[in-house]
Design an enzyme around this catalytic site. Structure first.
Site, short mmCIF file in Angstrom:
data_model
loop_
_atom_site.label_atom_id
_atom_site.label_comp_id
_atom_site.label_asym_id
_atom_site.label_seq_id
_atom_site.Cartn_x
_atom_site.Cartn_y
_atom_site.Cartn_z
N ARG A 276 1.00 0.46 8.89
CA ARG A 276 1.55 -0.77 8.36
C ARG A 276 2.49 -1.34 9.41
O ARG A 276 3.60 -0.86 9.59
CB ARG A 276 2.32 -0.41 7.08
CG ARG A 276 2.94 -1.55 6.35
CD ARG A 276 3.93 -1.02 5.33
NE ARG A 276 5.25 -0.89 5.91
CZ ARG A 276 6.20 -0.08 5.47
NH1 ARG A 276 5.98 0.73 4.46
NH2 ARG A 276 7.38 -0.05 6.05
N HIS A 280 7.01 -3.30 4.30
CA HIS A 280 6.20 -2.97 3.11
C HIS A 280 5.84 -4.26 2.35
O HIS A 280 4.68 -4.51 2.04
CB HIS A 280 6.98 -2.01 2.21
CG HIS A 280 6.39 -1.85 0.84
ND1 HIS A 280 5.23 -1.15 0.63
CD2 HIS A 280 6.78 -2.32 -0.35
CE1 HIS A 280 4.94 -1.19 -0.67
NE2 HIS A 280 5.86 -1.90 -1.28
N TYR A 289 14.83 2.49 8.06
CA TYR A 289 14.23 3.83 8.03
C TYR A 289 13.20 4.11 9.12
O TYR A 289 12.72 5.20 9.23
CB TYR A 289 13.59 4.08 6.66
CG TYR A 289 12.59 3.03 6.21
CD1 TYR A 289 11.28 3.06 6.67
CD2 TYR A 289 12.96 2.00 5.35
CE1 TYR A 289 10.36 2.10 6.28
CE2 TYR A 289 12.04 1.04 4.94
CZ TYR A 289 10.74 1.10 5.41
OH TYR A 289 9.84 0.14 5.02
C1 LIG Z 1 4.04 3.53 -10.62
C2 LIG Z 1 4.76 2.78 -9.55
N1 LIG Z 1 5.88 3.28 -9.04
C3 LIG Z 1 6.57 2.61 -8.09
C4 LIG Z 1 6.11 1.41 -7.64
C5 LIG Z 1 6.90 0.63 -6.60
N2 LIG Z 1 6.14 0.60 -5.36
C6 LIG Z 1 5.33 -0.43 -5.07
S1 LIG Z 1 4.46 -0.17 -3.70
C7 LIG Z 1 5.22 1.31 -3.42
C8 LIG Z 1 4.83 2.11 -2.22
C9 LIG Z 1 3.37 2.40 -2.22
O1 LIG Z 1 3.00 3.04 -1.05
P1 LIG Z 1 1.51 3.37 -0.73
O2 LIG Z 1 0.82 3.86 -1.96
O3 LIG Z 1 1.49 4.23 0.45
O4 LIG Z 1 0.84 1.97 -0.41
P2 LIG Z 1 1.27 0.85 0.63
O5 LIG Z 1 2.12 -0.13 -0.10
O6 LIG Z 1 1.96 1.51 1.77
O7 LIG Z 1 0.00 0.20 1.05
C10 LIG Z 1 6.12 1.60 -4.42
C11 LIG Z 1 6.96 2.79 -4.50
C12 LIG Z 1 4.92 0.93 -8.20
N3 LIG Z 1 4.39 -0.25 -7.82
N4 LIG Z 1 4.26 1.62 -9.14
#
Ligand SMILES: Cc1ncc(C[n+]2csc(CCOP(=O)(O)OP(=O)(O)O)c2C)c(N)n1
Lengths: 383, 326
Positions: A276, A280, A289
């Protein structure tokens, strides 16, 4: 038998795990790669693609336009036209490679970041922006492009994909289903349960995990102690790690997994190892971080640059192609910008629309009260 | 200096810091709570000072976060868990409802579950889906849980202290759109009981009851009504389970009119419970039916419509007028 060899459905060269062939280098066998960061075509014992120059240019065009669209959306967020944007910068190859492996009758279950896959499915890019602008919670008909709504609750959609795939199998159809999720989402119970269900029911589903190294501020090590692709083994289906910045490898691996699903051989987990490059989302601040050097190291592996180098070196694309693509990008950016600005705010009565398919007396009552209350302002009786 | 002007987010941060200093058993757990300090920076700087062993960045698994917090509590720790946003508590809802809420009773009172679950909740920040919900009734309805929500920095600070010290599981709802609102915090004051309501504005014509993000709206409504010569009392409930019905009753028996205001849908919401209870307790004192102002029986709408959905000054004043018209 190693996990990655179980992923090799085609018998061709499957016994050859290492060693070079025909003068071309063989990259790390743990990471399927067909195009190096330097734009060099390499071989993998189990996976290959054979594309015409036109098809290669097509993949390049997809990635460039997707990046342009993404950059435009980021800019629109900065200008206050969107409330939030989740950029895919750096993940174009993973999305275009896997997206172009799909057949029209396959079904896609995305997260909130699959703008490149949506592009491959022919979803109007403007449709993706409605939820980020705050005018709707989805805003497209999933069945018109076999592209489900974006899912924000992480991991949830992997179960929907599995159930959908179970239905496909029951119907005797030979299409396949693909579920996208992140390395962070891989920690969710739903994802573990989708692995269990898909294995037990031999569902024709491909799990496509884009490991972009981060889940907001948490590195992948905060989710797992083994490489993610290896998890599949414990559930009884193949797992494979592919260079997620290599569009050719992503295409090859996804195609193979989809074919396996079509043949009735069940699920596959693909871990696209990518990065990425941006934040985010536009609300995030990666400087809290993440070290700059890390990003710089990954910039050297940029998925678009490496295909460009390859196209140029092989003489598959000339200057005219790049120039006209540049113009096409600008046009796309302009169209997206105009479309977003023209996107009207929803009618306030939309609050009460589509809550139930069959209606609900309380909703009817509240809708009427709301309308009367709003009308009291129009009559000048309000405050 | 014991009195400081702090935003709510910072008051919670200071409170967590103090709790961690006072008791080595206090742990913080959640997604992004470490280096990032949480997406709202509520845990900012704590990992730096207390280490990764006490401020724990967890895998992205809410069921896992709450389930392991339960285990840590069984082992004598006092975990304070952060759920990143209201809409993401549901993967953990099973652990909270089927386990956390019931274990003390099932063990005949022999074990205690001092777990605090922090949930930034409510709308008004222009967020996408699942980031603006008010699920407090879903928790208040569950026996075994206590549910609180501060509306100002002082309460945010002190209620967190009390929640962490409590041996019961506490769902601590943080009004996210008020995170940056500042008010005075006296870190040496002796706080009132956790579940006691507080009179924010005294009045004699009607009582407005609210909690969390809606307290501010009700105070503004009282000020606007005062300009029209109406004397409105505003009660900050502070706790949605238990509810300080005595305080509500005393206020209503003085003003004879009650309007309950919350962001959550009215249907089956906290307002329904308060209306029923007060009707039972104070039927002969009431001059008007208890009215409720809140969300509709509709999913929380996209950001561009949230101002229509959320109770604002006009909707509160409209209810005040309707009540006074009886
Ligand atoms: C159940 C849940 N917990 C927390 C969140 C908040 N949240 C949104 S995206 C994210 C990180 C997700 O990381 P990843 O699965 O690696 O996908 P990326 O966004 O890096 O593509 C978090 C913690 C959420 N959307 N859903």
């Amino acid at each position: 038998m190693t996990v990655e060899s179980t992923a090799a459905r085609k018998p061709r060269r499957s016994s050859k795990r290492t060693g070079s062939s025909a003068g071309k280098a063989v990259a790390d066998p743990q990471l399927v790669q067909l195009l190096t960061p330097e734009g060099q075509r390499v071989e993998h014992p189990d996976y290959d693609v054979d594309l015409t120059p036109e098809e290669l240019r097509g993949l390049y065009r997809d990635m460039v336009l997707t990046r342009r669209f993404d950059a435009e959306a980021t800019a629109l967020q900065r200008q206050g036209e969107l409330g939030l944007w989740a950029s895919l910068l750096g993940q174009e190859a993973a999305q275009i490679g896997s997206g172009r492996a799909l057949r029209d009758d396959d079904y896609v279950f995305p997260t909130y970041r699959e703008h490149g896959v949506a592009w491959c499915r022919g979803v109007n890019p403007t449709n993706l922006l409605g939820m980020f602008r705050g005018v709707n919670h989805g805003g497209w008909d999933p069945n018109s492009n076999n592209f489900h709504l974006y899912t924000i609750v992480i991991g949830s959609q992997t179960l929907h994909a599995t159930g959908y795939a179970m239905g496909v199998a029951k119907d005797g159809a030979d299409s396949a289903v693909i579920a996208y999720f992140g390395d962070g989402a891989s920690s969710q119970g739903d994802v573990a349960e989708s692995f269990t269900f898909s294995a037990v029911y031999n569902a024709p589903v491909v799990f496509f995990c884009q490991n972009n190294q981060w889940a907001i501020s948490e590195p992948t090590e905060k989710q797992t102690r083994v490489p993610l692709y290896q998890r599949a083994q414990g559930y009884g289906f193949p797992g494979i790690r592919v260079d997620g910045n290599d569009v050719l490898a992503c295409l090859a691996v996804t195609r193979s997994a989809l074919e396996r699903a079509r043949r009735g051989e069940g699920p596959t987990l693909i871990e696209a190892f990518t990065y990425r490059m941006g934040a985010h989302t536009t609300s995030d601040d990666p400087t809290k971080y993440r070290a700059d050097e890390e990003r710089e190291a990954w910039e050297a592996k940029d998925p678009i640059l490496r295909l460009k180098t390859y196209l140029e070196n092989e003489g598959h694309a000339d200057e005219a192609f790049f120039t006209s693509l540049e113009e096409e990008s600008e046009t796309l950016g302009k169209q997206v910008r105009e479309a977003v600005r023209a996107m009207p705010d929803p009618d306030r009565m939309a609050i009460f629309e589509n809550i139930y398919a069959d209606g609900h007396a309380l909703v009817d009552e509240e809708r009427a009260q709301f309308a009367a209350y709003q009308a009291s302002f129009a009559d000048g009786e309000g405050k | 200096m014991t009195v400081q002007k702090l935003p709510i987010a910072k008051a919670i941060n200071e409170s967590l810091r103090k709790a961690m200093e006072n008791d080595p058993k206090v742990l913080i757990m959640g997604e992004d709570v470490g280096k990032l300090g949480g997406v709202f920076r509520v845990t900012d700087g704590l990992q730096k000072d207390f280490g990764e062993g006490r401020v724990i960045d967890t895998p992205l698994a809410e069921s896992g976060i709450v389930g392991t917090a339960i285990g840590l509590a069984l082992r004598g720790y006092r975990p304070v868990v952060e759920i990143q946003f209201d809409g993401f508590v549901f993967p953990a809802y099973d652990q909270i409802v089927t386990q956390l809420a019931k274990m003390h009773a099932r063990a005949l009172g022999k074990i205690k579950l001092p777990v605090v679950i922090r949930i930034p909740y409510g709308g008004g920040i222009g967020a996408v889906e699942h980031h603006s919900e008010s699920p407090e009734a879903l928790f208040a309805h569950v026996p075994g849980l206590k549910v609180v929500s501060p509306s100002n920095a002082s309460d945010a600070y002190w209620m967190m202290q009390q929640a962490i010290q409590s041996d019961d599981p506490i769902i601590y709802f943080e009004p996210k759109r008020r995170y940056w609102d500042k008010s005075e915090v006296d870190t040496e004051a002796i706080p009132g009981p956790l579940h006691k309501a507080r009179t924010v504005v005294a009045g004699s014509d009607l009582t407005l009851v609210a909690y969390g993000p809606m307290v501010k709206v009700c105070v503004e409504a009282a000020a606007a009504a005062a300009e029209e010569g109406k004397s409105i009392e505003v009660l900050d409930l502070r706790s949605m389970s238990p509810i300080d019905f005595d305080a509500v009753q005393a206020s209503v028996e003085k003003t004879r009119r009650l309007v309950v205001v919350h962001e959550a849908p009215v249907f089956y919401g906290a307002g329904a419970e308060i209306a029923a209870r007060i009707t039972e307790r104070s039927f002969y004192h009431l001059e008007a039916p208890v009215l409720r102002v809140g969300g509709y029986h509709a999913p929380y709408p996209p950001a561009r419509l949230e101002e229509e959905y959320l109770p604002g000054l006009d909707r509160v004043l409209d209810a005040v007028d309707r009540s006074l018209a009886y």
